[in-house]
Design a protein around this motif. Structure first.
Motif, PDB file in Angstrom:
ATOM      1  N   ILE A   8      47.691  29.694  39.118  1.00  0.00           N
ATOM      2  CA  ILE A   8      46.177  29.788  38.989  1.00  0.00           C
ATOM      3  C   ILE A   8      45.693  30.663  40.150  1.00  0.00           C
ATOM      4  O   ILE A   8      44.737  31.577  40.107  1.00  0.00           O
ATOM      5  N   GLN A   9      46.151  30.442  41.416  1.00  0.00           N
ATOM      6  CA  GLN A   9      45.620  31.283  42.649  1.00  0.00           C
ATOM      7  C   GLN A   9      46.103  32.778  42.370  1.00  0.00           C
ATOM      8  O   GLN A   9      44.951  33.621  42.650  1.00  0.00           O
ATOM      9  N   GLU A  10      47.079  33.008  41.826  1.00  0.00           N
ATOM     10  CA  GLU A  10      47.428  34.485  41.575  1.00  0.00           C
ATOM     11  C   GLU A  10      46.759  35.043  40.484  1.00  0.00           C
ATOM     12  O   GLU A  10      46.153  36.276  40.843  1.00  0.00           O
ATOM     13  N   LEU A  36      35.324  29.796  46.407  1.00  0.00           N
ATOM     14  CA  LEU A  36      36.238  30.966  45.770  1.00  0.00           C
ATOM     15  C   LEU A  36      37.420  31.239  46.415  1.00  0.00           C
ATOM     16  O   LEU A  36      38.562  31.442  45.914  1.00  0.00           O
ATOM     17  N   GLY A  37      37.425  31.250  47.819  1.00  0.00           N
ATOM     18  CA  GLY A  37      38.641  31.630  48.712  1.00  0.00           C
ATOM     19  C   GLY A  37      39.573  30.575  48.746  1.00  0.00           C
ATOM     20  O   GLY A  37      40.853  30.889  48.788  1.00  0.00           O
ATOM     21  N   SER A  38      39.012  29.428  48.636  1.00  0.00           N
ATOM     22  CA  SER A  38      40.055  28.281  48.373  1.00  0.00           C
ATOM     23  C   SER A  38      40.997  28.338  47.312  1.00  0.00           C
ATOM     24  O   SER A  38      42.004  27.689  47.138  1.00  0.00           O
ATOM     25  N   TYR A  39      40.101  28.562  46.279  1.00  0.00           N
ATOM     26  CA  TYR A  39      40.900  28.528  44.844  1.00  0.00           C
ATOM     27  C   TYR A  39      42.149  29.624  44.927  1.00  0.00           C
ATOM     28  O   TYR A  39      43.040  29.508  44.076  1.00  0.00           O
ATOM     29  N   LEU A  93      44.739  28.684  33.843  1.00  0.00           N
ATOM     30  CA  LEU A  93      45.388  27.502  34.238  1.00  0.00           C
ATOM     31  C   LEU A  93      46.870  27.984  34.021  1.00  0.00           C
ATOM     32  O   LEU A  93      47.862  26.713  34.179  1.00  0.00           O
ATOM     33  N   GLY A  94      47.323  28.964  33.335  1.00  0.00           N
ATOM     34  CA  GLY A  94      48.631  29.241  32.956  1.00  0.00           C
ATOM     35  C   GLY A  94      49.079  28.685  31.881  1.00  0.00           C
ATOM     36  O   GLY A  94      50.480  28.497  31.628  1.00  0.00           O
TER      37      GLY A  94
END
Length: 205
Positions: free
Chosen positions: A5-7, A34-37, A65-66
């Motif tokens: 999800i981060q990517e 947003l940065g933490s995600y 969510l993949g």
């Protein structure tokens, strides 16, 4: 090889040329959140933020969510894809990496591979090669009849080597197509895997 999800979140933001600050302004979500995600130690995302980002990027929450690889066609009708029952069973079986298969099919050179494969399978290449070989054979026969050169004659050797082994040539072209795509995919994923540690017990002693 499914993206995390981060990517996915970072890729979508970068694709649109947005900074975290700009994304925060346009979505109403905080820059820090947003940065933490997008960080490796990301642990959770609120339902509101997930839906907000999915709507902003025009993708489904399942994609973020993949749970799905369909980013732009979430409601595609399976019948429109013209897949056979065998193909659907294979895709659902888990025996192959569906994500890698999608990357293979989406590669820019894949249509060329399919075109070359189709030409080989339907016999078009064979007919063309046979036609070219017939011309070469006729020219060789003419040279031999008129000049009766030895088999070491340069011009005759050129005609002989011009004769095409159609099956071998077609398989070479197809293999070249596959190799090019495989190398490109490997390059794309070269940083996805951990390197083998120096103290790896499986390493030859």
């Amino acid at each position: 090889m499914s993206l995390s999800i981060q990517e996915r979140l970072k890729d979508l933001r970068v694709e649109r040329g947005l900074t975290l600050g700009q994304l925060a302004e346009q979505t109403g979500l905080s820059k820090s959140a947003l940065g933490s995600y997008e960080t490796e130690d990301f642990k959770d995302i609120s339902h509101y933020a997930l839906i907000r980002l999915a709507k902003f990027y025009g993708v489904t929450a399942d994609y973020l969510l993949g749970l799905s690889e369909m980013k732009n066609h979430p409601n595609a009708d399976l019948a429109d894809l013209r897949l056979s029952d065998e193909m659907i069973d294979l895709l659902k079986s888990g025996r192959i990496d569906n994500t890698l298969l999608c990357e293979l099919a989406a590669h820019p050179d894949f249509p060329r591979l399919m075109a070359d494969l189709e030409i080989y399978v339907n016999g078009t290449a064979l007919k063309q090669a046979q036609g070219a070989n017939a011309i070469v054979d006729t020219m060789s026969a003419t040279v031999i009849k008129k000049h009766n050169p030895g088999m070491s004659d340069t011009q005759l050797r050129q005609l002989i080597t011009a004769h095409i082994d159609e099956d071998e040539f077609c398989r070479y072209v197809i293999q070249r197509d596959i190799n090019g795509i495989a190398l490109a995919l490997r390059e794309t994923h070269k940083d996805d895997f951990f390197s083998v540690p120096e103290d790896n017990p499986l390493k030859e002693r």
